[in-house]
Scaffold this motif. Structure first.
Motif, PDB file in Angstrom:
ATOM      1  N   LYS A 235       0.814  -1.213   0.000  1.00 39.70           N
ATOM      2  CA  LYS A 235       0.000   0.000   0.000  1.00 39.70           C
ATOM      3  C   LYS A 235       0.849   1.266   0.000  1.00 39.70           C
ATOM      4  O   LYS A 235       0.512   2.264  -0.658  1.00 39.70           O
ATOM      5  CB  LYS A 235      -0.926  -0.022   1.224  1.00 39.70           C
ATOM      6  N   HIS A 236       1.987   1.244   0.744  1.00 39.93           N
ATOM      7  CA  HIS A 236       2.836   2.435   0.844  1.00 39.93           C
ATOM      8  C   HIS A 236       4.286   2.140   0.483  1.00 39.93           C
ATOM      9  O   HIS A 236       5.182   2.892   0.868  1.00 39.93           O
ATOM     10  CB  HIS A 236       2.776   3.022   2.266  1.00 39.93           C
ATOM     11  N   THR A 237       4.556   1.051  -0.208  1.00 41.18           N
ATOM     12  CA  THR A 237       5.932   0.686  -0.570  1.00 41.18           C
ATOM     13  C   THR A 237       6.090   0.708  -2.082  1.00 41.18           C
ATOM     14  O   THR A 237       5.272   0.128  -2.810  1.00 41.18           O
ATOM     15  CB  THR A 237       6.287  -0.715  -0.034  1.00 41.18           C
ATOM     16  N   TYR A 238       7.150   1.364  -2.549  1.00 43.17           N
ATOM     17  CA  TYR A 238       7.425   1.519  -3.977  1.00 43.17           C
ATOM     18  C   TYR A 238       8.793   0.916  -4.297  1.00 43.17           C
ATOM     19  O   TYR A 238       9.755   1.106  -3.540  1.00 43.17           O
ATOM     20  CB  TYR A 238       7.397   2.999  -4.373  1.00 43.17           C
ATOM     21  N   PHE A 239       8.824   0.187  -5.391  1.00 37.95           N
ATOM     22  CA  PHE A 239      10.071  -0.472  -5.791  1.00 37.95           C
ATOM     23  C   PHE A 239      10.704   0.293  -6.951  1.00 37.95           C
ATOM     24  O   PHE A 239      10.044   0.627  -7.933  1.00 37.95           O
ATOM     25  CB  PHE A 239       9.800  -1.912  -6.218  1.00 37.95           C
ATOM     26  N   PHE A 240      12.037   0.551  -6.809  1.00 35.63           N
ATOM     27  CA  PHE A 240      12.815   1.233  -7.843  1.00 35.63           C
ATOM     28  C   PHE A 240      13.915   0.288  -8.306  1.00 35.63           C
ATOM     29  O   PHE A 240      14.821  -0.038  -7.520  1.00 35.63           O
ATOM     30  CB  PHE A 240      13.432   2.523  -7.294  1.00 35.63           C
ATOM     31  N   PRO A 241      13.821  -0.210  -9.531  1.00 31.76           N
ATOM     32  CA  PRO A 241      14.835  -1.161  -9.999  1.00 31.76           C
ATOM     33  C   PRO A 241      16.201  -0.501 -10.154  1.00 31.76           C
ATOM     34  O   PRO A 241      16.296   0.664 -10.554  1.00 31.76           O
ATOM     35  CB  PRO A 241      14.292  -1.621 -11.350  1.00 31.76           C
ATOM     36  N   ALA A 242      17.224  -1.255  -9.812  1.00 29.26           N
ATOM     37  CA  ALA A 242      18.611  -0.797  -9.991  1.00 29.26           C
ATOM     38  C   ALA A 242      19.365  -1.939 -10.643  1.00 29.26           C
ATOM     39  O   ALA A 242      20.211  -2.599 -10.021  1.00 29.26           O
ATOM     40  CB  ALA A 242      19.229  -0.401  -8.666  1.00 29.26           C
ATOM     41  N   ASP A 243      19.009  -2.196 -11.880  1.00 28.88           N
ATOM     42  CA  ASP A 243      19.584  -3.336 -12.595  1.00 28.88           C
ATOM     43  C   ASP A 243      21.097  -3.181 -12.725  1.00 28.88           C
ATOM     44  O   ASP A 243      21.600  -2.073 -12.959  1.00 28.88           O
ATOM     45  CB  ASP A 243      18.934  -3.429 -13.974  1.00 28.88           C
ATOM     46  N   HIS A 244      21.819  -4.280 -12.577  1.00 32.79           N
ATOM     47  CA  HIS A 244      23.287  -4.332 -12.631  1.00 32.79           C
ATOM     48  C   HIS A 244      23.945  -3.681 -11.410  1.00 32.79           C
ATOM     49  O   HIS A 244      25.177  -3.591 -11.353  1.00 32.79           O
ATOM     50  CB  HIS A 244      23.839  -3.671 -13.903  1.00 32.79           C
ATOM     51  N   LEU A 245      23.143  -3.205 -10.452  1.00 27.18           N
ATOM     52  CA  LEU A 245      23.721  -2.665  -9.218  1.00 27.18           C
ATOM     53  C   LEU A 245      23.621  -3.683  -8.094  1.00 27.18           C
ATOM     54  O   LEU A 245      24.593  -3.955  -7.391  1.00 27.18           O
ATOM     55  CB  LEU A 245      23.001  -1.371  -8.820  1.00 27.18           C
ATOM     56  N   TYR A 246      22.432  -4.271  -7.927  1.00 24.36           N
ATOM     57  CA  TYR A 246      22.214  -5.266  -6.887  1.00 24.36           C
ATOM     58  C   TYR A 246      21.790  -6.598  -7.514  1.00 24.36           C
ATOM     59  O   TYR A 246      21.242  -6.650  -8.616  1.00 24.36           O
ATOM     60  CB  TYR A 246      21.115  -4.829  -5.918  1.00 24.36           C
ATOM     61  N   THR A 247      22.049  -7.646  -6.769  1.00 20.97           N
ATOM     62  CA  THR A 247      21.543  -8.965  -7.145  1.00 20.97           C
ATOM     63  C   THR A 247      21.415  -9.792  -5.882  1.00 20.97           C
ATOM     64  O   THR A 247      21.836  -9.378  -4.798  1.00 20.97           O
ATOM     65  CB  THR A 247      22.451  -9.662  -8.169  1.00 20.97           C
ATOM     66  N   PHE A 248      20.794 -10.980  -6.041  1.00 23.87           N
ATOM     67  CA  PHE A 248      20.576 -11.852  -4.885  1.00 23.87           C
ATOM     68  C   PHE A 248      21.634 -12.949  -4.886  1.00 23.87           C
ATOM     69  O   PHE A 248      21.777 -13.690  -5.857  1.00 23.87           O
ATOM     70  CB  PHE A 248      19.167 -12.458  -4.954  1.00 23.87           C
ATOM     71  N   PHE A 249      22.409 -13.012  -3.768  1.00 25.79           N
ATOM     72  CA  PHE A 249      23.475 -13.999  -3.645  1.00 25.79           C
ATOM     73  C   PHE A 249      23.115 -15.027  -2.597  1.00 25.79           C
ATOM     74  O   PHE A 249      22.478 -14.721  -1.590  1.00 25.79           O
ATOM     75  CB  PHE A 249      24.790 -13.316  -3.210  1.00 25.79           C
TER      76      PHE A 249
END
Length: 730
Positions: A235-249
């Protein structure tokens, strides 16, 4: 082989002799047009109601109320027709009005909107001592099982940051289509700030394409530009993609959402991986955010997962948005590293769609009102048409079954054509377009009405006391039993008529296949209709009706076991017996037990009970049973009930009615004047017609358009020694 050749000769001989009666050609054409008209539209009305959002219970009510209300008109119309005598103008008017009124069904609005959810769920993946999947309940997911770990294949789409902020609706809408944004990372230890700028690939036009609006459906789609689209995760959370900056390890059981530059020696998790998820208990804040949370119990072969986030950084996002033509900067914090993963909805959710009710009352009552009106007009037209048919057959001593052949041919042609027309008109559309068959129905009704003006009913005398004559016929026990059996057979027919196409629609059958079901039944039915006279003569009306009960039970049971829709054609072939042969036996049986002046009234009553009361009960009871016990078990229940009642009718007939027969009149006997002496002789000769010898005249009672050659070919099979002595005594 010799006997088979004799039946073939009889088959073609009866058709050829019937065609020689030129005065019956208009009747054959009318039978063809009448059946063609009905089977163009009526089999598809159930799925037309479904297309308008009318549910199974409402469909059951309509299928029951429509014929139940219309039941009053056919007998009344029959009495009026018997009183008038030559009623062809009235018959024509009802036919034309019925066709035009059916077009009003096209004006009924959609009552319910079916909303289909996207096939994939979008999760936010974040670390809270262990990996957690958060699912925004924008498209509600009803969990399949909350007590067990569910194995699901997940797709890692992108990673970035998720920020919480209480924005207004206008701010939220503007943010989701912002052209760019900045991610600022403050390193607490060094007090260094790093700014990353990203551009989006979304616009208001792109946002509008994620919903497909159809006539009665709304299909929702995910906005799949994951690496370049701002989206809401709660409801109050927005996602901003940062491709090539973060990933899941994940290194064994240790997992994190980290910077790619911080782990050059490691590779991020494979884009597709299997995981076991368990539904978490929600806290108050999760309810407020409209979230559903899943704990990741294992990833691949690693279990006892630990997931940590760095606590030495502060992340904020700055986005420039356009609000009412003015550029405004929005700052969102706090933010945390988050990834987006997708998974199959059907693996976690019970619900793939939902229903939104619009104006259901308007849809229901408008459709019901029009159906009732059309039902009254059609029922009246049917009763008068059957009365006209019987009157003409009496006048010309013709065979009812031979005339019904052309009705069967009409249905064989029209029903698949209408199914093909629906499929063709619906091609390229994501909804079913029924308009062509409504216009075809109206056109055929108009042509039928014009043709009815050319039938000759001048010979039909007006009845003097219709009501008393009808009551006299209705006092006969055989007539009462016949009418009751027609109610039960009508129940079975009505349930099949209302819900067979519903079942086939669930099995994915095309409308062309649905139309083909009528063709198959007709092809098998033609030989039975041609030989219906000899069959009824040999077996008797009641026995043929009992055979109809048996085959209805077989059909209903067979449909309940279907999973391949094409196999329905096997059981549709049996309609030649359940409807074609048994209903022909019922009509001729009723004509045999009635009189010349009550034909139309009795046929109207028979049709009203079969198509009205019977169909109404079958549709209503069946429709309300489908929801609690399922459509397959409902078919099975109808099968068993039909079989039991059929056996009761068969037993009662042979134990009692056959020994106490009712007086009847020959369906081919003309309305002539007799002296009292002749009337007494006629009564004497028909008092025990079950035992009378099958001489040519009496045999015509069971076999209209009877030919003397049929007796002469088989004298020993049709006249017993005892009966022969009775002939000599006459």
């Amino acid at each position: 082989m010799l006997k088979m050749n004799r039946y073939f000769k009889l088959f073609f001989h009866r058709i050829a002799n019937d065609l020689k009666q030129k005065e019956l050609l208009p009747l054959k054409l009318l039978f063809f047009m009448h059946s063609s008209t009905i089977l163009v539209l009526y089999p598809y009305l159930t799925i037309h109601m479904r297309e308008l959002g009318i549910n199974v219970e409402e469909t059951a009510i309509m299928s029951a109320v429509t014929p139940a209300v219309a039941i009053l008109m056919p007998p009344l119309a029959g009495m009026v027709a018997d009183k008038i005598g030559n009623f062809r103008v009235l018959l024509s008017a009802f036919s034309i009005v019925g066709g035009g009124s059916a077009l009003l069904l096209l004006l009924v609005p959609v009552g319910r909107l079916t909303v289909t959810f996207p096939e994939k769920l979008i999760f936010g993946l974040r670390c809270e001592s262990d990996p957690v999947l958060s699912l925004h309940q924008e498209f509600p997911c009803k969990p399949i099982n909350s007590d067990h770990i569910l194995d699901i294949e997940l797709q890692l789409e992108t990673c970035g940051v998720a920020c919480q902020s209480s924005l207004t609706k206008d701010q939220s809408r503007s943010l989701l289509v912002a052209p760019s944004y900045e991610i600022q990372v403050l390193e607490v230890d060094t007090n260094d700030i790093t700014t990353y700028t990203f551009k989006t690939a979304v616009s208001n036009e792109t946002m509008s394409n994620i919903t497909v609006f159809l006539r009665n459906r709304k299909i929702l789609k995910n906005l799949e530009q994951y690496p370049s689209v701002i989206r809401k995760l709660s409801k109050h959370t927005y996602f901003f993609p940062a491709d090539h900056l973060y990933t899941f390890f994940c290194n064994g059981s240790n997992c994190s959402v980290g910077k790619m530059s911080e782990h050059p020696e490691q590779q991020g998790l494979s884009n597709t991986f299997r995981s076991g998820v368990f539904l978490k208990l929600l806290e108050r804040k999760d309810f407020e955010e409209n979230l559903q949370l899943y704990k990741m119990e294992y990833i691949g072969s690693s279990s006892d997962l630990i997931c940590t986030d760095p606590d030495n950084e502060i992340i904020t996002v700055n986005a420039s948005v356009n609000m009412d033509g003015v550029n405004t900067s929005l700052n969102l914090e706090p933010c945390a590293r988050t990834c987006l993963v997708t998974g199959s909805r059907k693996r976690l959710c019970q619900n793939a769609k939902t229903t939104i009710e619009l104006d259901t009352s308007l849809t229901f009552w408008s459709y019901l009102s029009i159906r009732v009106f059309v039902g009254i007009i059609s029922g009246t037209s049917f009763a008068m048409f059957e009365g006209a048919v019987i009157a003409i057959l009496r006048e010309h001593k013709a065979d009812y079954g031979l005339q019904r052949i052309y009705a069967t041919i009409g249905g064989m042609i029209s029903s698949p054509i209408s199914g093909w027309m629906i499929d063709y008109a619906s091609k390229g559309k994501s909804y079913t377009d029924f308009r062509p068959i409504f216009f075809l129905y109206a056109g055929l009704k108009f042509i039928s009405g014009i043709l009815m003006l050319f039938i000759n009913l001048r010979f039909k005398k007006a009845a003097v006391s219709v009501i008393s004559d009808v009551l006299t016929v209705l006092r006969k026990l055989e007539m009462i039993a016949l009418l009751m059996s027609c109610v039960v057979l009508g129940c079975a027919w009505g349930f099949i008529e209302s819900f067979l196409f519903w079942l086939l629609d669930d099995l994915g059958a095309s409308k062309s296949l649905m139309g083909l079901t009528v063709t198959v039944g007709g092809l098998v039915g033609i030989p039975l209709l041609v030989l219906s006279g000899p069959i009824v003569k040999r077996l008797g009306h009641a026995n043929v009706i009992f055979i109809g009960f048996i085959f209805y039970a077989i059909r209903l049971m067979g449909y309940s076991l279907l999973y391949n829709p094409w196999l329905c054609l096997v059981f549709e072939a049996m309609e030649s017996i359940t409807f074609g042969l048994s209903f022909t036996a019922a009509v001729t049986y009723a004509a045999k037990l009635s009189t010349v002046t009550t034909d139309t009234s009795i046929q109207g009553m028979l049709g009203g009970l079969y198509y009205g009361v019977g169909k109404g009960i079958g549709s209503l009871v069946g429709g309300y049973l489908i929801h609690p016990i399922g459509i397959r078990h409902t078919f099975q229940l109808f099968s068993g009930t039909t079989l039991v009642i059929g056996m009761v009718y068969f037993g009662f007939y042979h134990v009692y009615m056959k020994k106490h027969p009712s007086q009847g009149t020959d369906i081919t006997k003309k309305d002539s004047t007799h002296s009292p002496k002749m009337e007494k002789k006629a009564v004497d000769e028909t008092t025990d017609f079950h035992l009378d010898p099958p001489v040519v005249y009496e045999d015509a009672m069971c076999n209209p358009a009877y030919e003397t050659t049929e007796v002469e070919d088989e004298p020993t099979e049709t006249i017993s020694a005892n009966e022969d002595s009775k002939v000599n005594s006459h």
